[in-house]
Design a protein around this motif. Structure first.
Motif, PDB file in Angstrom:
ATOM      1  N   UNK A   1      -9.530  -2.035  -3.833  1.00 19.07           N
ATOM      2  CA  UNK A   1      -8.931  -0.922  -4.555  1.00 19.07           C
ATOM      3  C   UNK A   1      -8.806  -1.215  -6.044  1.00 19.07           C
TER       4      UNK A   1
ATOM      5  N   UNK B   1       0.823  -1.183   0.000  1.00 18.28           N
ATOM      6  CA  UNK B   1       0.000   0.000   0.000  1.00 18.28           C
ATOM      7  C   UNK B   1       0.873   1.255   0.000  1.00 18.28           C
TER       8      UNK B   1
ATOM      9  N   UNK C   1      -8.352  -4.985   1.373  1.00 17.48           N
ATOM     10  CA  UNK C   1      -8.050  -3.682   0.803  1.00 17.48           C
ATOM     11  C   UNK C   1      -7.603  -3.708  -0.654  1.00 17.48           C
TER      12      UNK C   1
ATOM     13  N   UNK D   1       3.701  15.380   9.756  1.00 17.81           N
ATOM     14  CA  UNK D   1       2.807  16.232  10.543  1.00 17.81           C
ATOM     15  C   UNK D   1       3.550  16.862  11.711  1.00 17.81           C
TER      16      UNK D   1
ATOM     17  N   UNK E   1       1.163   4.318  -3.251  1.00 19.65           N
ATOM     18  CA  UNK E   1       0.788   5.725  -3.226  1.00 19.65           C
ATOM     19  C   UNK E   1       1.797   6.566  -3.999  1.00 19.65           C
TER      20      UNK E   1
ATOM     21  N   UNK F   1       1.653  12.817   3.715  1.00 19.90           N
ATOM     22  CA  UNK F   1       0.616  12.313   4.607  1.00 19.90           C
ATOM     23  C   UNK F   1       1.180  11.218   5.486  1.00 19.90           C
TER      24      UNK F   1
ATOM     25  N   UNK G   1      -3.814  13.729  22.705  1.00 21.44           N
ATOM     26  CA  UNK G   1      -4.560  13.952  21.485  1.00 21.44           C
ATOM     27  C   UNK G   1      -3.929  13.193  20.319  1.00 21.44           C
ATOM     28  N   UNK G   2      -2.609  13.217  20.244  1.00 17.89           N
ATOM     29  CA  UNK G   2      -1.948  12.553  19.113  1.00 17.89           C
ATOM     30  C   UNK G   2      -2.114  11.041  19.195  1.00 17.89           C
TER      31      UNK G   2
ATOM     32  N   UNK H   1      -7.910   6.396  14.241  1.00 13.86           N
ATOM     33  CA  UNK H   1      -7.607   6.067  12.856  1.00 13.86           C
ATOM     34  C   UNK H   1      -7.520   4.555  12.671  1.00 13.86           C
TER      35      UNK H   1
ATOM     36  N   UNK I   1     -13.527  -0.709   8.760  1.00 14.34           N
ATOM     37  CA  UNK I   1     -13.659  -0.736   7.309  1.00 14.34           C
ATOM     38  C   UNK I   1     -13.137  -2.060   6.742  1.00 14.34           C
TER      39      UNK I   1
ATOM     40  N   UNK J   1     -10.979   2.999  12.909  1.00 10.45           N
ATOM     41  CA  UNK J   1     -11.761   3.205  11.684  1.00 10.45           C
ATOM     42  C   UNK J   1     -11.303   2.222  10.617  1.00 10.45           C
ATOM     43  N   UNK J   2      -9.977   2.066  10.503  1.00 12.31           N
ATOM     44  CA  UNK J   2      -9.420   1.127   9.523  1.00 12.31           C
ATOM     45  C   UNK J   2      -9.939  -0.283   9.753  1.00 12.31           C
TER      46      UNK J   2
ATOM     47  N   UNK K   1      -5.807  10.266  18.382  1.00 14.56           N
ATOM     48  CA  UNK K   1      -6.057  10.415  16.950  1.00 14.56           C
ATOM     49  C   UNK K   1      -5.564   9.172  16.207  1.00 14.56           C
TER      50      UNK K   1
ATOM     51  N   UNK L   1     -15.694  -4.719   4.512  1.00 11.76           N
ATOM     52  CA  UNK L   1     -15.583  -5.018   3.087  1.00 11.76           C
ATOM     53  C   UNK L   1     -14.547  -6.073   2.788  1.00 11.76           C
TER      54      UNK L   1
END
Lengths: 350, 347
Positions: free
Chosen positions: A346, A14, A342, A31, A18, A26, A320-321, A328, A335, A331-332, A324, A339
């Motif tokens: 894709x 992956x 990945x 960051x 990109x 990203x 916070x970091x 993330x 997901x 969420x991954x 976050x 489905x």
């Protein structure tokens, strides 16, 4: 090494899938570096007294011990382990240097002895983790108390303040023509060594492999125990070196020197993008994170913000970091469950 | 999917960055507003920063209040900064910050006589006047030291108080702050000398350290009373220690049997004086100490004095003071608080 597990291989594919600019822009390290630049610019523009050369001197002297110790800590944490004893090792090395100097030994001998104590302390941690097989969290909480106890026990609550002027001056001296302290030189050397070790040697690939999967790493020929042992020794000896620097900078060896430093180091390492579960991290992200916390602290102090508020802000930043990153990952996972895999999703998209 | 994931990653990164920068901006904005207004004062930079041993310590809250009153009186800018823990390494960062800010004067209570020296001298090289108060550094690291009372006077008043309360004979222990606190150690040495010469029937059996921490001092008091069953009194030459000792004794069987004295503040000691745990204790007025330190800083900034022996300056309501040997200015004799007068004080 990263191709030994399915998760790692998907990740690798992956990543290279990109476009280059996305891979660079990203990610967490970017960051943090962007944030460091941003905060530095904001501080320079809006805070009186920040944009002057001497700031670099004070800032680097303040964060030097954290910068130094964060290097081996990054590797330790990439393997999925932790070393909580580093702050106490700084104190112990400081006291050993002080006690020996006080009893008449030349400073150089005292400093070497302190480094040796760092090696022995690190080896002790490494032994308990790799040979006895205890979790490093438990082991180093123990040695955190043990080293601090030895430090306070050796010197009581007194302080040794007589060190050779030449050495204390060197610890704070600025490189000619700049306001950069000399401590950056050993730091940069160590940084280069650790970058090579982590990213350009089989040992370094082993470090990542252990963090991703200890068993897979072992099957593919990584000596898991030896790698971890070496990392704990490195952690101990670098902490001892930081302890000697700390002692010289303040001209004072005290048993309570650098109390709580381990938390600052670990906070910076986590903020810098090293996964607390191991397997992921980069030294440049960690260095940027240490500097970010340093710049925040320095500029907030200049702005008259009290130390407890500064702690709240840097602590909040860390939480916070981490939150976050976890959100993330969560969420991954959702997901991924919902489905097909990945790659298929894709590639089969119209 | 991958696109969605990247979007989330990008969003998260931007959100973290934005939140942090905003919080940074907000704080720096309000903070710098407070500290910048000082420079408009005129050609003399009368911005004076107080750096106590630590913040949240009632004693230093009071001294800073006195300093603030003085700075407002002569139209300068007052700021108070400090670490949460009373350690010299934490103080160095604040000294460096004052150097960067180019304040007119820094008024410091030193956590270590030597460890903060280099940082103070660097500040002085940059034009900052350095006044120490309460706890001194080595004399070559500051311009003036404002001494609350001379050590002999402090040692004498505490020994006299305990001798009076235990009838001039018996075992006595000392509960101090940290073992390398400059002032406490000097007083303890003098107390021992004074006891040896004036009160041969009093024995100082042990000195323990509560590190100016309430709970540690409380525990050390309990330990002292356990290990010395014949103890008749405890001298605590620190405001945190004496209050913790009094709190322990007030709720134990030792109340009324073991005398507690030392250096305390009226507000902290009031309930123990009223319930009879403590008969009398001593202190100077820390508000006056801060007030005098601020006026001394002003005199240095304006060039009225240089810190040389024999220099004189006026400290507002407190009147005229003369700089003694080694750049020391003496506030005055310690003050004795008891049930009759404690009601008149509020600090």
């Amino acid at each position: 090494m990263t191709t030994t597990t399915t998760t790692a291989s998907t990740r690798a594919i992956r990543d290279y899938d990109r476009p280059l600019w996305r891979r660079i822009f990203i990610n967490r390290e970017f960051a943090i570096i962007a944030l460091l630049v941003l905060v530095t610019i904001v501080a320079a523009v809006s805070i009186r007294g920040f944009a002057q050369p001497i700031t670099a001197n004070y800032l680097l002297l303040d964060v030097a011990p954290i910068l130094l110790i964060a290097l081996p800590m990054t590797l330790v944490m990439i393997t999925g382990e932790i070393d909580l004893s580093v702050g106490s090792m700084v104190g112990l090395a400081s006291v050993v240097t002080g006690v020996l100097t006080q009893s008449g030994a030349p400073f150089e001998v005292a400093a070497l002895a302190a480094l040796l104590v760092g090696v022995v302390g690190g080896a002790f941690n490494g032994f308990l983790v790799t040979v006895v097989g205890l979790p490093s969290l438990a082991v180093t909480i123990g040695t955190l108390a043990l080293f601090r106890g030895l430090a306070v026990g050796l010197l009581g609550t007194t302080a040794v303040t007589d060190f050779p002027e030449a050495w204390t001056a060197l610890a704070k001296a600025k490189i000619a023509g700049t306001t950069i302290p000399y401590i950056v030189i050993p730091f940069l050397i160590l940084l280069a060594l650790f970058i090579v070790l982590l990213h350009f040697t089989p040992f370094g690939r082993g470090v990542f492999a252990i963090g991703l999967s200890k068993d897979a790493a072992r099957f593919s020929g990584v000596n898991v125990e030896r790698t971890k042992f070496i990392l704990f020794v490195l952690s101990g000896v670098v902490a001892a070196f930081a302890g000697i620097f700390y002692t010289l900078r303040f001209g004072s060896a005290r048993g309570d020197n650098a109390t709580g430093l381990e938390l600052q180091v670990i906070a910076a390492v986590v903020l810098g993008g090293v996964s607390v579960f191991g397997g992921r991290g980069h030294l440049h992200g960690v260095v940027a994170a240490v500097l970010l916390i340093g710049v925040l602290g320095s500029s907030l102090r200049l702005a008259g913000v009290t130390s407890d508020v500064i702690n709240i802000i840097t602590g909040g930043l860390l939480i916070f970091s981490v939150v976050a990153a976890s959100v993330l990952a969560w969420v991954q996972r959702i997901r991924a469950k919902a489905g097909p895999p990945l790659r298929v999703a894709a590639s089969s998209a119209p | 999917m991958t696109f969605a994931r990247k979007k989330i990653a990008a969003f998260a990164a931007v959100a973290v960055a934005a939140a942090l920068v905003l919080s940074g901006c907000a704080d720096t904005g309000s903070g710098s507003g407070g500290s910048t207004e000082g420079e408009g004062g005129g050609s003399d930079n009368l911005s004076i920063t107080f750096l106590p041993k630590n913040l949240g310590n009632p004693y230093f809250d009071t001294s800073s209040k006195g300093g603030k009153a003085a700075v407002e009186e002569f139209g300068g800018t007052f700021a108070e900064v400090g670490p949460a823990e009373a350690t010299p390494d934490a103080q160095v960062s604040y000294i460096n910050t004052a150097t960067q800010q180019a304040v007119g004067a820094l008024v410091v209570s030193a956590n270590d006589p030597k460890a903060i020296c280099d940082a103070l001298n660097e500040a002085r090289d940059a034009g900052v006047k350095v006044v120490t108060f309460d706890s001194d550094t080595n004399p070559e690291c500051r311009d003036l030291f404002i001494n609350q009372a001379d050590s002999e006077g402090i040692a004498k008043v505490q020994v006299d108080l305990i001798a009076d309360q235990i009838g001039g004979a018996g075992e006595v222990a000392i509960l101090s702050a940290s073992a390398n606190a400059t002032n406490q150690n000097a007083w303890i040495d003098l107390m021992k000398e004074y006891v040896a010469s004036e009160y041969p029937d009093i024995t100082i059996v042990e000195t323990v350290y509560g590190d100016d921490d309430d709970q540690t001092s409380f525990d050390k008091t309990a330990a002292l009373l356990q290990s010395h069953p014949n103890l008749k009194g405890i001298i605590s030459p620190t405001t945190v220690g004496i209050a913790a000792a009094a709190r322990y004794v007030s709720t134990s069987d030792f109340k009324g049997k073991v005398a507690i004295t030392g250096l305390g503040t009226p507000n902290q000691m009031r309930e123990y004086v009223e319930d009879g745990t403590v008969t009398a204790f001593a202190l100077w007025n820390p508000a006056d100490l801060g007030y005098l330190a601020a006026f001394a800083a002003k005199a240095l900034i304006e060039g009225e004095i240089t810190g040389a022996e024999g220099d004189t300056f006026t400290a507002g309501d407190l009147g005229e003071y003369t700089v003694g040997a080694d750049g020391v200015v003496l506030l005055g004799d310690p003050f004795e608080f008891n049930a009759d007068n404690i009601g008149e004080f509020d600090f």
